[in-house]
Design an enzyme around this catalytic site. Structure first.
Site, mmCIF file in Angstrom:
data_model
loop_
_atom_site.group_PDB
_atom_site.id
_atom_site.type_symbol
_atom_site.label_atom_id
_atom_site.label_comp_id
_atom_site.label_asym_id
_atom_site.label_seq_id
_atom_site.Cartn_x
_atom_site.Cartn_y
_atom_site.Cartn_z
ATOM 1 N N ASN A 32 0.829 -1.227 0.000
ATOM 2 C CA ASN A 32 0.000 0.000 0.000
ATOM 3 C C ASN A 32 0.857 1.267 0.000
ATOM 4 O O ASN A 32 0.327 2.377 0.055
ATOM 5 C CB ASN A 32 -0.995 0.007 1.171
ATOM 6 N N LEU A 33 2.168 1.102 -0.040
ATOM 7 C CA LEU A 33 3.134 2.219 -0.100
ATOM 8 C C LEU A 33 3.018 3.159 1.099
ATOM 9 O O LEU A 33 3.449 4.310 1.029
ATOM 10 C CB LEU A 33 3.004 3.001 -1.413
ATOM 11 N N GLY A 36 6.556 1.704 2.158
ATOM 12 C CA GLY A 36 7.422 1.241 1.075
ATOM 13 C C GLY A 36 7.585 2.267 -0.035
ATOM 14 O O GLY A 36 7.002 3.360 0.007
ATOM 15 N N THR A 116 9.542 -11.949 14.642
ATOM 16 C CA THR A 116 10.588 -11.088 15.198
ATOM 17 C C THR A 116 11.108 -11.621 16.532
ATOM 18 O O THR A 116 10.365 -12.280 17.273
ATOM 19 C CB THR A 116 10.031 -9.664 15.420
ATOM 20 N N TYR A 140 3.914 -4.314 19.736
ATOM 21 C CA TYR A 140 4.474 -4.810 18.466
ATOM 22 C C TYR A 140 4.777 -6.310 18.579
ATOM 23 O O TYR A 140 4.341 -7.119 17.747
ATOM 24 C CB TYR A 140 5.743 -4.033 18.114
ATOM 25 N N LYS A 144 2.846 -9.664 16.648
ATOM 26 C CA LYS A 144 3.525 -10.697 15.860
ATOM 27 C C LYS A 144 3.307 -12.088 16.477
ATOM 28 O O LYS A 144 3.179 -13.087 15.755
ATOM 29 C CB LYS A 144 5.019 -10.381 15.770
ATOM 30 N N PHE A 168 16.251 -11.106 13.734
ATOM 31 C CA PHE A 168 16.945 -10.233 14.665
ATOM 32 C C PHE A 168 17.108 -8.881 13.939
ATOM 33 O O PHE A 168 16.147 -8.427 13.327
ATOM 34 C CB PHE A 168 18.206 -10.930 15.193
ATOM 35 N N PHE A 207 21.582 5.394 23.229
ATOM 36 C CA PHE A 207 20.463 5.272 24.178
ATOM 37 C C PHE A 207 20.860 4.364 25.342
ATOM 38 O O PHE A 207 20.497 3.197 25.381
ATOM 39 C CB PHE A 207 19.218 4.741 23.472
ATOM 40 N N ASP A 283 13.882 -1.291 25.330
ATOM 41 C CA ASP A 283 15.063 -1.920 24.736
ATOM 42 C C ASP A 283 15.633 -2.995 25.667
ATOM 43 O O ASP A 283 16.150 -2.673 26.738
ATOM 44 C CB ASP A 283 16.177 -0.885 24.512
HETATM 45 N N1 UFG Z 1 20.162 2.975 19.212
HETATM 46 C C1 UFG Z 1 20.891 4.052 19.706
HETATM 47 N N2 UFG Z 1 20.757 5.239 19.072
HETATM 48 C C2 UFG Z 1 19.951 5.436 17.992
HETATM 49 C C3 UFG Z 1 19.220 4.326 17.484
HETATM 50 C C4 UFG Z 1 19.346 3.109 18.131
HETATM 51 O O1 UFG Z 1 21.614 3.927 20.678
HETATM 52 O O2 UFG Z 1 19.855 6.567 17.481
HETATM 53 C C5 UFG Z 1 20.320 1.664 19.860
HETATM 54 C C6 UFG Z 1 19.007 1.105 20.382
HETATM 55 O O3 UFG Z 1 18.766 1.588 21.682
HETATM 56 C C7 UFG Z 1 19.297 -0.389 20.325
HETATM 57 C C8 UFG Z 1 20.233 -0.549 19.129
HETATM 58 O O4 UFG Z 1 20.762 0.753 18.888
HETATM 59 O O5 UFG Z 1 19.980 -0.782 21.477
HETATM 60 C C9 UFG Z 1 19.533 -1.018 17.887
HETATM 61 O O6 UFG Z 1 18.383 -0.198 17.680
HETATM 62 P P1 UFG Z 1 17.507 -0.259 16.362
HETATM 63 O O7 UFG Z 1 16.414 0.755 16.513
HETATM 64 O O8 UFG Z 1 18.383 -0.185 15.168
HETATM 65 O O9 UFG Z 1 16.914 -1.718 16.382
HETATM 66 P P2 UFG Z 1 16.050 -2.434 17.519
HETATM 67 O O10 UFG Z 1 16.920 -3.480 18.107
HETATM 68 O O11 UFG Z 1 15.380 -1.517 18.445
HETATM 69 O O12 UFG Z 1 14.860 -2.963 16.611
HETATM 70 C C10 UFG Z 1 14.898 -4.152 15.917
HETATM 71 C C11 UFG Z 1 13.928 -4.066 14.763
HETATM 72 C C12 UFG Z 1 12.515 -3.939 15.285
HETATM 73 C C13 UFG Z 1 12.251 -5.036 16.262
HETATM 74 C C14 UFG Z 1 13.272 -5.042 17.356
HETATM 75 C C15 UFG Z 1 13.076 -6.188 18.296
HETATM 76 O O13 UFG Z 1 14.252 -2.975 13.935
HETATM 77 O O14 UFG Z 1 11.600 -4.002 14.210
HETATM 78 O O15 UFG Z 1 14.551 -5.170 16.804
HETATM 79 O O16 UFG Z 1 13.607 -5.856 19.541
HETATM 80 F F1 UFG Z 1 11.047 -4.874 16.832
#
Ligand code: UFG
Length: 329
Positions: A32-33, A36, A116, A140, A144, A168, A207, A283
């Protein structure tokens, strides 16, 4: 195979479409863009449509004699799901129900679904095995997990053949740099760091640096999108009516936020300034796959085992398309 890729204009879906098309399968993208990009779809027919439109889904499946569905379409931001769970139950659970019903009506009995590691919540044991209890800590992850249960029930009652692949951290881009990651707004670590290297951001916020890990930052298992795509193809080839395959897709190796940033410094040659910020709610400290079951079941394992090689593909994409698909016209 004649494969319908739902969400095929998205980040992971578009790499799946490229792989299927490149191998000569008939591939139809349904998207549905909302997230995407039309320009991300490199092979086959594109249908702009919504999963809630069951009539259109059935018509598309019948017109293309679809035998298998790969389902990537979802809302996938943990933080947003806490603020707006309705969106997640609607776009993930209700939309997938519509897709499964359309498949039943069209007589399509095979599906590979994007699950996930967020379905595990805070795991008791890392690396995480598929037998780890699934207790999500956000809507989320719940959405799933509900779908995993729906698939199992449909397999039992209606002979559906399914795979639920628990990703992952998807990362990287196509080797040729033609397609890659483009979220708006961007929230994922690697593209954010690369935007700093491109001069689009001043720094990266880390973070939290007080987690119970070696350097105090969160550890994740970064898996290349092409490896994810090849696992889907391997799963499709193994599907059996009435049963499901539930597998982790990861490399089995964890990297901390600081290690990711250091790797990006090495690949880009940019100093990448950082600032420590508060923890991001939801997180988990460490998410790393035990990926051995995917090897035993599918003889699949990740080909990209070095983070540097993964980041290099992402960097190629971001350098060639600093504004993402806006630069593809
Ligand atoms: N992080 C930072 N700074 C940022 C962005 C992320 O420190 O600006 C850290 C996050 O806290 C985390 C790690 O980098 O510790 C990875 O973060 P992402 O947002 O890249 O990925 P996530 O692990 O949060 O998310 C992924 C998928 C999600 C899924 C999740 C499951 O992208 O779709 O794993 O935990 F839900």
């Amino acid at each position: 195979m004649n494969v319908l890729v739902v969400g095929g204009a998205g980040y992971i879906g578009s790499h799946m479409v490229k792989l299927l098309g490149g191998q000569g399968h008939t591939v139809v993208t349904f998207d549905n863009l909302s997230e995407g990009h039309r320009a991300a779809v490199t092979h086959g027919e594109f249908v702009e449509g919504d999963l809630h439109d069951r009539t259109l889904l059935v018509e598309v499946m019948q017109r293309h004699a679809i035998d298998s569905v790969i389902h990537f379409a979802a809302s996938a931001l943990v933080g947003e799901s806490v603020q707006n769970p309705a969106k997640y139950y609607e776009n993930n659970v209700v939309a997938t129900f519509s897709l499964l019903e359309a498949m039943r009506r069209a007589g399509v009995g095979r599906i590979v679904f994007s699950s996930t590691c967020a379905t595990y919540g805070q795991p008791e044991q890392v690396p995480i095995r598929e037998s780890e209890r699934q207790e999500p800590v956000n809507p989320y992850g719940f959405s799933k997990l509900v779908i995993e249960h729906m698939l199992a029930d449909y397999a039992h009652a209606y002979d559906l053949a399914y795979a639920a692949l628990r990703y992952f951290n998807a990362s990287g881009a196509a080797e040729d740099g033609t397609i890659g990651e483009d979220h708006s707004p961007e929230s994922h670590l690697i593209p954010i760091v690369l935007q700093v290297a491109l001069g689009q951001r001043s720094h990266v916020s880390i973070f939290g640096d007080d987690y119970p890990t070696a350097d105090g930052t969160c550890i994740r298992d970064y898996i290349h999108v092409n490896d994810l795509a090849s696992a889907h193809l391997a799963a499709l080839e193994r599907l059996e009516p009435g049963t499901g395959i539930k597998l982790n897709l990861g490399t089995g190796v964890g990297q901390s936020v600081l290690e990711v940033i250091e790797t990006c410094r090495k690949v880009t040659g940019h100093p990448i300034p950082v600032e420590v910020a508060p923890r991001r709610p939801g997180d988990p400290a460490e998410l790393v796959a035990d990926a051995s079951a995917a090897w035993e079941t599918l003889q699949w394992k990740a080909r990209y085992t070095e983070l540097e090689a993964i980041v290099a593909t992402a960097w190629r994409w971001h350098q060639a398309h600093p504004r993402g698909y806006a630069d593809r016209g």
